[in-house]
Write an enzyme that holds these catalytic residues in place. Structure first.
Site, PDB file in Angstrom:
ATOM      1  N   HIS A  56       0.874  -1.177   0.000  1.00  0.00           N
ATOM      2  CA  HIS A  56       0.000   0.000   0.000  1.00  0.00           C
ATOM      3  C   HIS A  56       0.914   1.231   0.000  1.00  0.00           C
ATOM      4  CE1 HIS A  56      -2.953  -2.882   2.057  1.00  0.00           C
ATOM      5  NE2 HIS A  56      -3.332  -2.710   0.802  1.00  0.00           N
ATOM      6  N   GLU A  59       1.981   3.754   3.017  1.00  0.00           N
ATOM      7  CA  GLU A  59       2.487   3.185   4.266  1.00  0.00           C
ATOM      8  C   GLU A  59       4.010   3.262   4.261  1.00  0.00           C
ATOM      9  OE1 GLU A  59      -1.459   0.341   4.451  1.00  0.00           O
ATOM     10  OE2 GLU A  59       0.508  -0.611   4.441  1.00  0.00           O
ATOM     11  N   HIS A 148       3.537  -3.387   6.754  1.00  0.00           N
ATOM     12  CA  HIS A 148       2.496  -2.371   6.508  1.00  0.00           C
ATOM     13  C   HIS A 148       2.405  -1.432   7.704  1.00  0.00           C
ATOM     14  CE1 HIS A 148       0.201  -4.432   3.137  1.00  0.00           C
ATOM     15  NE2 HIS A 148       1.111  -5.319   3.472  1.00  0.00           N
ATOM     16  N   GLU A 211       1.566  -4.975  10.904  1.00  0.00           N
ATOM     17  CA  GLU A 211       0.993  -3.623  10.992  1.00  0.00           C
ATOM     18  C   GLU A 211       1.855  -2.858  12.002  1.00  0.00           C
ATOM     19  OE1 GLU A 211      -1.280  -2.554   9.041  1.00  0.00           O
ATOM     20  OE2 GLU A 211      -2.211  -4.373   8.266  1.00  0.00           O
TER      21      GLU A 211
HETATM   22 ZN   LIG Z   1      -1.271  -1.968   4.194  1.00  0.00          ZN
END
Ligand SMILES: [Zn+2]
Length: 328
Positions: A56, A59, A148, A211
């Protein structure tokens, strides 16, 4: 070169040489945003490692974290004794500071994918590159950490998603994740075509989606909080055994809330933190077709809520503590 690679990639600058060496190994640019690092010596404990970021585009913290490690490698402050593939997933989105260009890249890592478009082409390219990398180092255990940051705040700012797969996570992985200061583990309940699922499902790699805090632009990330994660990446790159930590809270998915109808609302604040707990009897969603969703006898924690998804797509995961999944 390694210390400039990220900037050059963002500036569309082609380095004068696609290959070169540094103190403990060699690098090769094998595609835009893809760097293969080959050690001079492979240690006995080495794994074939894939470190990916910016699947993404907005990020950025993991990109900075990998950048720090590449600088340390070039300066000789970090050593390479394991083969590593470094991947920046979505370069146009990274430049534009958007999550994606046309669609979410992290749902497209499926063999035989027949979709068209920029992200689909990139997914096919990355799958082929990962296949070739793991094939080249077939004798080594495989590992893929896909890095991420989350859209929203979280009761656990740093957590790890274990993709659903028949490949079992080794106990040492849980200890390493705790040693890297991760704060919680979420076990997926069904396959989803994420990048980490791809490596786990097709290559039996120890693979996770990380994350690492909350989305922020370049230069505004709290890299100090990610120093233990940086140490884990450096240890794997050096072919050393990473630092271990104690047990982490584990969660499993109890229910996947899907949007069935145009008339759909989530009944809590838009900016609620991931893992917020809701008590029995709380109405969590109203759907024109499915009706109300109310918490039953067990409290539920909300993760990745998003009311604005397409019809039929996931609007939130509702998770519960999973003590039985804790490491032995
Ligand atoms: Zn992501």
């Amino acid at each position: 070169m390694l210390s400039h690679w990220l900037e050059w990639t963002l500036d569309d600058k082609t380095p004068s040489r696609r290959t070169g060496t540094f103190a403990s190994g060699a690098y090769q640019l094998i595609a835009p945003g893809v760097l293969a690092l080959t050690p001079e010596d492979i240690s006995d404990n080495a794994r074939a490692c894939v470190f990916s970021a910016a699947i993404h585009g907005n990020e950025t913290a993991p990109v900075e974290l990998l950048g720090q490690w590449l600088c340390a490698l070039e300066a000789g402050a970090a050593k390479l004794h394991a083969p590593v593939l470094v991947i920046l997933g979505n370069i146009p989105a990274l430049k534009a500071q958007t999550r994606f260009v046309e669609t979410n890249l992290n749902r497209l890592f499926e063999r035989g994918l027949d979709r068209q478009g920029f992200e689909a082409d990139r997914a096919r390219e990355l799958m082929q590159i990962v296949d070739a990398f793991f094939e080249r180092y077939a004798a080594l255990p495989r590992l893929h950490y896909d890095l991420h940051t989350a859209i929203r705040q979280s009761r656990y700012p740093r957590f790890v998603v274990e993709p659903f797969s028949t490949t079992v996570t080794e106990a040492e992985q849980w200890a390493w994740l705790a040693g890297a200061d991760m704060q919680a583990i979420l076990h997926q309940h069904q396959p989803s075509f994420t990048f980490s699922h791809y490596s786990r499902h097709y290559h039996q790699a120890q693979a996770f989606t990380f994350e690492l805090g909350r989305v922020a632009p370049f230069g505004q990330n709290d890299l100090a909080a990610l120093a233990p994660m940086g140490a884990l990446l450096a240890a794997l790159g050096a072919g050393e055994t990473p630092q271990s930590g104690g047990a982490l809270p584990h969660f499993r998915v109890e229910h996947e809330l899907k949007r069935q109808n145009e008339a759909f609302t989530l009944c809590f604040d838009e900016d609620v933190s991931n893992f917020t707990r809701f008590e029995p009897g709380t109405v969590l969603a109203r759907d024109g077709e499915a009706g109300d969703f109310t918490v039953g006898s067990t409290p539920l924690h909300v993760v990745f809520p998003n009311a604005h998804v397409e019809l039929g797509a996931r609007a939130a995961l509702l998770v519960v503590p999973a003590d039985d999944a804790a490491p032995a």
